[in-house]
Scaffold this motif. Structure first.
Motif, mmCIF file in Angstrom:
data_model
loop_
_atom_site.group_PDB
_atom_site.id
_atom_site.type_symbol
_atom_site.label_atom_id
_atom_site.label_comp_id
_atom_site.label_asym_id
_atom_site.label_seq_id
_atom_site.Cartn_x
_atom_site.Cartn_y
_atom_site.Cartn_z
ATOM 1 N N UNK A 120 0.809 -1.221 0.000
ATOM 2 C CA UNK A 120 0.000 0.000 0.000
ATOM 3 C C UNK A 120 0.842 1.271 0.000
ATOM 4 N N UNK A 121 2.088 1.180 0.440
ATOM 5 C CA UNK A 121 2.950 2.354 0.539
ATOM 6 C C UNK A 121 3.972 2.436 -0.601
ATOM 7 N N UNK A 122 3.953 1.478 -1.515
ATOM 8 C CA UNK A 122 4.991 1.394 -2.534
ATOM 9 C C UNK A 122 5.032 2.636 -3.411
ATOM 10 N N UNK A 123 3.891 3.040 -3.955
ATOM 11 C CA UNK A 123 3.855 4.214 -4.819
ATOM 12 C C UNK A 123 4.234 5.479 -4.064
ATOM 13 N N UNK A 124 3.739 5.606 -2.849
ATOM 14 C CA UNK A 124 4.088 6.773 -2.052
ATOM 15 C C UNK A 124 5.571 6.849 -1.768
ATOM 16 N N UNK A 125 6.201 5.690 -1.543
ATOM 17 C CA UNK A 125 7.647 5.672 -1.313
ATOM 18 C C UNK A 125 8.406 6.250 -2.501
ATOM 19 N N UNK A 126 8.007 5.848 -3.704
ATOM 20 C CA UNK A 126 8.678 6.330 -4.909
ATOM 21 C C UNK A 126 8.481 7.841 -5.049
ATOM 22 N N UNK A 127 7.272 8.297 -4.737
ATOM 23 C CA UNK A 127 6.974 9.733 -4.821
ATOM 24 C C UNK A 127 7.786 10.531 -3.801
ATOM 25 N N UNK A 128 7.860 10.022 -2.576
ATOM 26 C CA UNK A 128 8.507 10.761 -1.484
ATOM 27 C C UNK A 128 10.018 10.637 -1.471
ATOM 28 N N UNK A 129 10.578 9.727 -2.265
ATOM 29 C CA UNK A 129 12.018 9.491 -2.245
ATOM 30 C C UNK A 129 12.786 10.606 -2.928
ATOM 31 N N UNK A 130 13.921 10.961 -2.371
ATOM 32 C CA UNK A 130 14.830 11.927 -2.990
ATOM 33 C C UNK A 130 15.674 11.227 -4.050
ATOM 34 N N UNK A 131 16.431 11.993 -4.804
ATOM 35 C CA UNK A 131 17.370 11.382 -5.739
ATOM 36 C C UNK A 131 18.415 10.585 -4.967
ATOM 37 N N UNK A 132 18.752 9.411 -5.522
ATOM 38 C CA UNK A 132 19.709 8.491 -4.901
ATOM 39 C C UNK A 132 19.222 7.973 -3.552
ATOM 40 N N UNK A 133 17.919 7.943 -3.363
ATOM 41 C CA UNK A 133 17.351 7.452 -2.100
ATOM 42 C C UNK A 133 17.504 5.946 -1.985
ATOM 43 N N UNK A 134 17.440 5.492 -0.752
ATOM 44 C CA UNK A 134 17.440 4.061 -0.447
ATOM 45 C C UNK A 134 16.102 3.710 0.202
ATOM 46 N N UNK A 135 15.396 2.754 -0.370
ATOM 47 C CA UNK A 135 14.136 2.275 0.214
ATOM 48 C C UNK A 135 14.397 0.864 0.731
ATOM 49 N N UNK A 136 14.215 0.675 2.035
ATOM 50 C CA UNK A 136 14.488 -0.609 2.674
ATOM 51 C C UNK A 136 13.157 -1.281 2.997
ATOM 52 N N UNK A 137 12.921 -2.423 2.392
ATOM 53 C CA UNK A 137 11.648 -3.139 2.532
ATOM 54 C C UNK A 137 11.799 -4.229 3.595
ATOM 55 N N UNK A 138 11.142 -4.035 4.746
ATOM 56 C CA UNK A 138 11.282 -4.969 5.866
ATOM 57 C C UNK A 138 10.004 -5.731 6.200
ATOM 58 N N UNK A 139 8.842 -5.208 5.779
ATOM 59 C CA UNK A 139 7.588 -5.853 6.168
ATOM 60 C C UNK A 139 6.514 -5.630 5.129
#
Length: 332
Positions: A223-242
Motif C-alpha cells: 500500500x505504501x509502494x507508490x508513495x515511497x517512490x513519490x517521497x524518495x529523494x534522488x539516490x534514495x534508499x528504500x528498505x523493505x522490511x515488512x
C-alpha cells in the motif's frame, strides 16, 4: 524437561497456544544455556503461529527470538560470558520457554539497572533498526529518513537512533491521530502523518521543499509502494522490511521515478542470516545504542507486560495493531 509454549496442531489462532513439556535444548559449541526471565513479542511470531512464516532450518519449533535471562551453562570456554551473567540477546527461535540455547555471539551484557522486561525488548527491534539504517539504507549524519509504522517497536528504535545520529529530518507514518501525537510528542519526529487521512507522500515533499527523503524504512508493504517512490529523494534508499498491507501492488503503480531518481529498493530479513552477520549487527547495537541506554538517552518503550501464562491475550493484542511499543512476557 522444561515448560515451553507450543502450538496445538503446529499452527492456528492465538487460542492454539498452550504450555508444553519439551527437552531442555542441547548446546552446540560456542552456545550458552540461558534461564529465560522475559521475552519480547514480534509480528513474525504471529506469522509463524499461523504457518505463514518461512522458519530457518536452524530454528527450533518453539516461538520467540528475543529474550533476557541468566547464563547457567556455557558449552565451551568464553572470554566474554560466564555462568551467572545477566544477559539479553537474539536467537533463531525458542524464547517462549524456561531455557534457551543461543550462540554467545548473539548475547549482550545487561546493565545492572536495566529491568528484565526492557532488556527483552531490545534485541530484535534495535538490531533490525541498525541493520535497516546502516547496512542497507546507508544512513549518514545529515540525511533525512522516513519510518513507516512509526509507533511500531522497530520504528520507535529507529527514530531514536536517527535523531541521535544526526538525521536532518525524521518523519513517520501511522494509522491514527493518537499515534501521530505519540510520534511527535513522545519520540520527537520532525512530522508524522496519518496515512488514512493524509497524502503522506505529498506532505513529505512539502516538508522537504520538494527534495524528498534520503532513506525510507518500510514495514508496511504494497500500500505504501507508490508513495515511497513519490517521497524518495534522488539516490534514495528504500528498505523493505515488512508487508502487513500485502505483497501485490495496486494497479497503475508508476515505477518511472525509480529510474530518473536513481532509487535503490532492497528487501531484507534478519532471522535467516547466518550468525556471523547477526554478530556484526549485535556489535552495532553495542556500539551505537548501549552507551545511550546506560545514560538514559535511549528508551525501551513498552506498551504492556504480560505473564507468559497470558500468552493468548498478548498475541491478540499484537494482532489488534493498537500497540505503541513492545509487548513483553515474563516467564513467571
Amino acid at each position: 524437561m522444561m515448560k515451553a509454549i507450543g502450538i496445538k496442531g503446529g499452527k492456528g489462532p492465538a487460542e492454539a497456544l498452550f504450555f508444553d513439556e519439551i527437552p531442555i535444548p542441547v548446546l552446540k559449541p560456542e552456545d550458552a544455556l540461558v534461564k529465560v526471565k522475559a521475552f519480547g513479542l514480534n509480528r513474525m511470531d504471529i506469522m509463524q503461529r499461523n504457518g505463514e512464516y518461512k522458519v530457518p532450518p536452524q530454528a527450533p519449533e518453539t516461538l520467540g527470538v528475543e529474550f533476557s535471562g541468566t547464563v547457567i551453562r556455557i558449552a565451551s570456554d568464553s572470554t566474554d560470558f560466564k555462568i551467572g551473567d545477566e544477559v539479553f540477546g537474539l536467537a533463531y527461535g525458542g524464547a517462549y520457554a524456561e531455557y534457551i540455547a543461543v550462540s554467545t555471539k548473539m548475547l549482550i551484557h545487561k546493565p545492572e539497572d536495566m529491568s528484565w522486561e526492557k532488556a527483552a525488548g531490545i534485541p530484535e527491534t534495535w538490531i533490525t533498526a541498525n541493520q535497516a539504517m546502516y547496512l542497507i539504507g546507508e544512513f549518514a549524519p545529515g540525511k533525512s529518513i522516513l519510518w513507516h509504522a512509526g509507533a511500531s517497536s522497530v520504528a520507535i528504535a529507529g527514530t531514536q537512533l536517527s535523531l541521535a545520529e544526526g538525521a536532518s529530518k525524521v518523519f513517520s507514518t501511522v494509522g491514527s491521530d493518537e499515534k501521530v501525537k505519540f510520534c511527535v510528542d513522545e519520540l520527537g519526529v520532525t512530522a508524522a502523518f496519518n496515512y488514512k487521512k493524509q497524502d503522506w507522500a505529498q506532505e513529505i515533499l512539502k516538508a522537504t521543499d520538494g527534495k524528498g527523503v534520503d532513506v525510507i524504512i518500510d514495514l508496511v508493504g504494497a500500500s505504501h509502494f507508490q508513495g515511497n517512490i513519490t517521497a524518495a529523494a534522488k539516490d534514495a534508499r528504500i528498505v523493505h522490511l515488512g508487508q502487513v498491507s500485502g505483497t501485490i501492488l495496486p494497479e497503475k503503480v508508476d515505477i518511472g521515478p525509480m529510474l530518473w531518481k536513481r532509487i535503490r529498493f532492497e528487501g531484507s530479513t534478519l532471522r535467516s542470516r547466518d550468525v556471523e552477520y547477526q554478530r556484526k549487527l549485535r556489535d552495532l547495537v553495542v556500539e551505537h545504542a548501549m552507551p545511550k541506554f546506560r545514560d538514559g538517552t535511549f528508551k525501551v518503550i513498552i506498551d504492556k507486560v504480560f505473564s507468559w501464562k497470558d500468552i493468548t491475550a498478548a498475541h491478540k493484542m499484537m494482532e489488534s495493531n493498537i500497540t505503541q511499543g513492545k509487548l513483553i512476557c515474563l516467564v513467571d
